[in-house]
Design a protein around this motif. Structure first.
Motif, PDB file in Angstrom:
ATOM      1  N   GLY A 131       1.596  -0.624   7.098  1.00  0.00           N
ATOM      2  CA  GLY A 131       2.657  -0.066   8.075  1.00  0.00           C
ATOM      3  C   GLY A 131       3.884  -1.517   7.218  1.00  0.00           C
ATOM      4  O   GLY A 131       5.032  -1.176   6.692  1.00  0.00           O
ATOM      5  N   VAL A 132       3.540  -2.651   7.230  1.00  0.00           N
ATOM      6  CA  VAL A 132       3.772  -3.267   6.577  1.00  0.00           C
ATOM      7  C   VAL A 132       4.080  -3.757   5.221  1.00  0.00           C
ATOM      8  O   VAL A 132       4.985  -3.837   4.493  1.00  0.00           O
ATOM      9  CB  VAL A 132       2.865  -5.120   7.311  1.00  0.00           C
ATOM     10  CG1 VAL A 132       3.998  -5.868   6.622  1.00  0.00           C
ATOM     11  CG2 VAL A 132       3.367  -5.413   9.082  1.00  0.00           C
ATOM     12  N   VAL A 133       3.060  -3.549   4.416  1.00  0.00           N
ATOM     13  CA  VAL A 133       2.809  -3.402   3.117  1.00  0.00           C
ATOM     14  C   VAL A 133       4.030  -2.318   2.868  1.00  0.00           C
ATOM     15  O   VAL A 133       5.088  -2.220   1.745  1.00  0.00           O
ATOM     16  CB  VAL A 133       1.943  -3.167   2.576  1.00  0.00           C
ATOM     17  CG1 VAL A 133       1.327  -3.025   1.097  1.00  0.00           C
ATOM     18  CG2 VAL A 133       1.048  -3.922   3.286  1.00  0.00           C
ATOM     19  N   PHE A 134       4.289  -1.336   3.620  1.00  0.00           N
ATOM     20  CA  PHE A 134       4.585  -0.039   2.616  1.00  0.00           C
ATOM     21  C   PHE A 134       6.059   0.714   3.230  1.00  0.00           C
ATOM     22  O   PHE A 134       6.296   2.095   3.973  1.00  0.00           O
ATOM     23  CB  PHE A 134       4.052   0.994   2.775  1.00  0.00           C
ATOM     24  CG  PHE A 134       2.675   1.784   2.052  1.00  0.00           C
ATOM     25  CD1 PHE A 134       3.168   1.591   1.133  1.00  0.00           C
ATOM     26  CD2 PHE A 134       1.465   0.857   2.209  1.00  0.00           C
ATOM     27  CE1 PHE A 134       2.238   2.236  -0.525  1.00  0.00           C
ATOM     28  CE2 PHE A 134       0.374   1.158   1.136  1.00  0.00           C
ATOM     29  CZ  PHE A 134       0.875   1.788  -0.085  1.00  0.00           C
ATOM     30  N   ARG A 135       6.085  -0.933   4.341  1.00  0.00           N
ATOM     31  CA  ARG A 135       7.466  -0.561   5.001  1.00  0.00           C
ATOM     32  C   ARG A 135       9.088   0.066   4.283  1.00  0.00           C
ATOM     33  O   ARG A 135       9.844   0.759   5.176  1.00  0.00           O
ATOM     34  CB  ARG A 135       8.208  -1.465   5.964  1.00  0.00           C
ATOM     35  CG  ARG A 135       8.856  -3.016   4.622  1.00  0.00           C
ATOM     36  CD  ARG A 135       8.726  -4.434   5.727  1.00  0.00           C
ATOM     37  NE  ARG A 135       8.473  -4.961   5.598  1.00  0.00           N
ATOM     38  CZ  ARG A 135       8.320  -6.496   6.654  1.00  0.00           C
ATOM     39  NH1 ARG A 135       8.887  -6.464   6.876  1.00  0.00           N
ATOM     40  NH2 ARG A 135       6.529  -7.069   6.161  1.00  0.00           N
ATOM     41  N   ALA A 136       9.146  -0.095   3.764  1.00  0.00           N
ATOM     42  CA  ALA A 136      10.148   0.369   2.325  1.00  0.00           C
ATOM     43  C   ALA A 136       9.406   2.324   2.743  1.00  0.00           C
ATOM     44  O   ALA A 136      10.752   2.598   2.369  1.00  0.00           O
ATOM     45  CB  ALA A 136      10.226  -0.156   1.355  1.00  0.00           C
ATOM     46  N   GLU A 137       8.663   1.994   2.082  1.00  0.00           N
ATOM     47  CA  GLU A 137       8.953   3.408   2.101  1.00  0.00           C
ATOM     48  C   GLU A 137       8.708   4.841   3.047  1.00  0.00           C
ATOM     49  O   GLU A 137       9.217   5.480   3.112  1.00  0.00           O
ATOM     50  CB  GLU A 137       7.085   4.162   1.126  1.00  0.00           C
ATOM     51  CG  GLU A 137       7.334   3.274  -0.419  1.00  0.00           C
ATOM     52  CD  GLU A 137       7.354   1.397  -0.645  1.00  0.00           C
ATOM     53  OE1 GLU A 137       6.797   1.397  -1.752  1.00  0.00           O
ATOM     54  OE2 GLU A 137       6.794   1.397   0.589  1.00  0.00           O
ATOM     55  N   ILE A 138       8.075   3.764   4.367  1.00  0.00           N
ATOM     56  CA  ILE A 138       8.409   4.923   4.880  1.00  0.00           C
ATOM     57  C   ILE A 138       9.389   5.211   6.249  1.00  0.00           C
ATOM     58  O   ILE A 138       9.938   6.121   6.203  1.00  0.00           O
ATOM     59  CB  ILE A 138       7.506   3.823   6.611  1.00  0.00           C
ATOM     60  CG1 ILE A 138       5.753   3.693   5.967  1.00  0.00           C
ATOM     61  CG2 ILE A 138       7.564   4.266   8.188  1.00  0.00           C
ATOM     62  CD1 ILE A 138       4.569   2.749   6.941  1.00  0.00           C
ATOM     63  N   GLU A 139      10.450   3.441   6.120  1.00  0.00           N
ATOM     64  CA  GLU A 139      11.692   3.839   6.081  1.00  0.00           C
ATOM     65  C   GLU A 139      12.075   4.413   5.318  1.00  0.00           C
ATOM     66  O   GLU A 139      13.296   5.781   6.070  1.00  0.00           O
ATOM     67  CB  GLU A 139      12.593   1.844   6.172  1.00  0.00           C
ATOM     68  CG  GLU A 139      14.246   2.166   6.551  1.00  0.00           C
ATOM     69  CD  GLU A 139      14.649   0.674   6.735  1.00  0.00           C
ATOM     70  OE1 GLU A 139      16.199   1.557   6.466  1.00  0.00           O
ATOM     71  OE2 GLU A 139      14.336  -0.056   5.981  1.00  0.00           O
ATOM     72  N   GLY A 140      12.309   4.849   3.546  1.00  0.00           N
ATOM     73  CA  GLY A 140      13.339   5.594   3.458  1.00  0.00           C
ATOM     74  C   GLY A 140      13.023   7.606   3.767  1.00  0.00           C
ATOM     75  O   GLY A 140      13.179   8.249   3.373  1.00  0.00           O
ATOM     76  N   VAL A 141      10.926   7.451   4.006  1.00  0.00           N
ATOM     77  CA  VAL A 141      10.594   8.828   4.519  1.00  0.00           C
ATOM     78  C   VAL A 141      11.456   9.029   5.669  1.00  0.00           C
ATOM     79  O   VAL A 141      11.907  10.688   5.907  1.00  0.00           O
ATOM     80  CB  VAL A 141       8.959   8.807   4.075  1.00  0.00           C
ATOM     81  CG1 VAL A 141       8.979   9.956   5.158  1.00  0.00           C
ATOM     82  CG2 VAL A 141       8.877   8.881   3.057  1.00  0.00           C
TER      83      VAL A 141
END
Length: 318
Positions: free
Chosen positions: A110-120
């Protein structure tokens, strides 16, 4: 011959358990390599290796547990293991390890892909569940602590696959102190192969990329250590004498599983990839097609090692 190799009186755990152990090794190995890649090189969500781990690490554990549950004689009672821990049970301790490992793994991803998670989230839900972004940001403050904890848990998961078999004290070949370390190291080897395979095929990672180059630095040292551990594994059996020596002779002294070990594990899984890598040279060795071949051979050899240890280890009783 085939029937006798897979069906014999002393057999308790069969093929699905070997696949289960193989899948857990992939999860532990891929996770270990990606955490090290991020710590050492600062790689993030753009890395094909870390993207591969985001799929492989959780999915292989989930598939492994589903396979194990389906394989149990009473699968509908498996849920009891999830909440009723028995500290004298290797299986129960393994379930506890899975739960902690998966929680920390998802937190780290979740930390590593935080930007992608927020975008989705914004695209699908708008302003709903905005607290998730803050929660991930809060967890991100502890990434320096989270990463080494995840490394330890991944190492424990890799070693657990060996401890699970070594708990079978009636089988001298399996009740071997080297087995957990052997499975840990071969798990790292499967992590190298699986993450590279997925990175270059699904995510089109270049063979010269930072991630692939970093992961492949581990390949030869890990293979060398794996060979030394295999020698130690059989050396322990020979030194113990008695039924342990009988188990060693039955496993590698001739017959179906001996051929699987010498031609499959050692030949196809270890020596052939190294030979092809040396013959190919530096430039060809980084081509996607070549990497796919080497990684496929390595994974096949590691899977055969799991089958060999499981089946050959149950042929001889104390």
């Amino acid at each position: 011959m085939w029937h006798d190799a897979f069906h014999f009186e002393s057999l308790v755990w069969d093929g699905p358990i070997a696949i289960y152990l193989f899948l857990l090794g992939i999860s532990a190995g891929s996770c270990t390599l990606s955490v090290l890649l991020r710590l050492r090189k600062g790689a993030g969500s753009e890395s094909g290796i870390i993207k591969a781990t985001a799929i492989l690490a959780p999915l292989s554990v989930i598939l492994g547990l589903m396979l194990l549950i389906h394989h149990l004689a009473r699968p509908w009672t498996f849920w009891k293991l999830m909440f009723h821990y028995q500290f004298d049970s290797v299986m129960s301790m393994g379930v506890m390890l899975f739960q902690v490992y998966m929680a920390v793994l998802f937190a780290w991803l979740g930390v590593v892909f935080r930007a992608e998670i927020e975008g989705v989230r914004r695209k699908l839900l708008g302003d709903k569940l905005a607290f998730v972004d803050g929660l991930i940001a809060l967890v991100g403050r502890f990434e320096r602590l989270l990463a080494p904890v995840l490394l330890v848990l991944a190492a424990l998961l890799g070693a657990y696959t060996g401890f699970l078999l070594s708990a079978l004290i009636s089988y001298p070949m399996l009740h071997n102190p080297v087995l957990p370390v052997l499975f840990l190291i071969s798990g790292v080897s499967s992590g190298v192969a699986s993450t590279t395979l997925l990175a270059v095929t699904l995510f089109k990672e270049d063979g010269h990329s930072q991630g692939v180059s970093f992961v492949h630095r581990f390949e030869r040292p890990v293979v060398t250590l794996e060979l030394l551990l295999l020698a130690s594994f059989f050396g322990v059996l020979y030194a113990a004498g008695g039924q342990s020596e009988v188990a060693m002779q039955a496993a590698i002294g001739g017959g179906f599983w001996s051929n699987v070990f010498w031609f499959g594990v050692i030949g196809v899984g270890i020596l052939l990839p190294q030979l092809l890598s040396l013959v190919a040279g530096k430039e060809k060795a980084h081509r996607p097609s070549h990497l796919v071949l080497l990684c496929s051979l390595s994974l096949l050899g590691i899977l055969m090692l799991r089958y060999f240890i499981l089946y050959a280890g149950q042929m001889t009783l104390v």
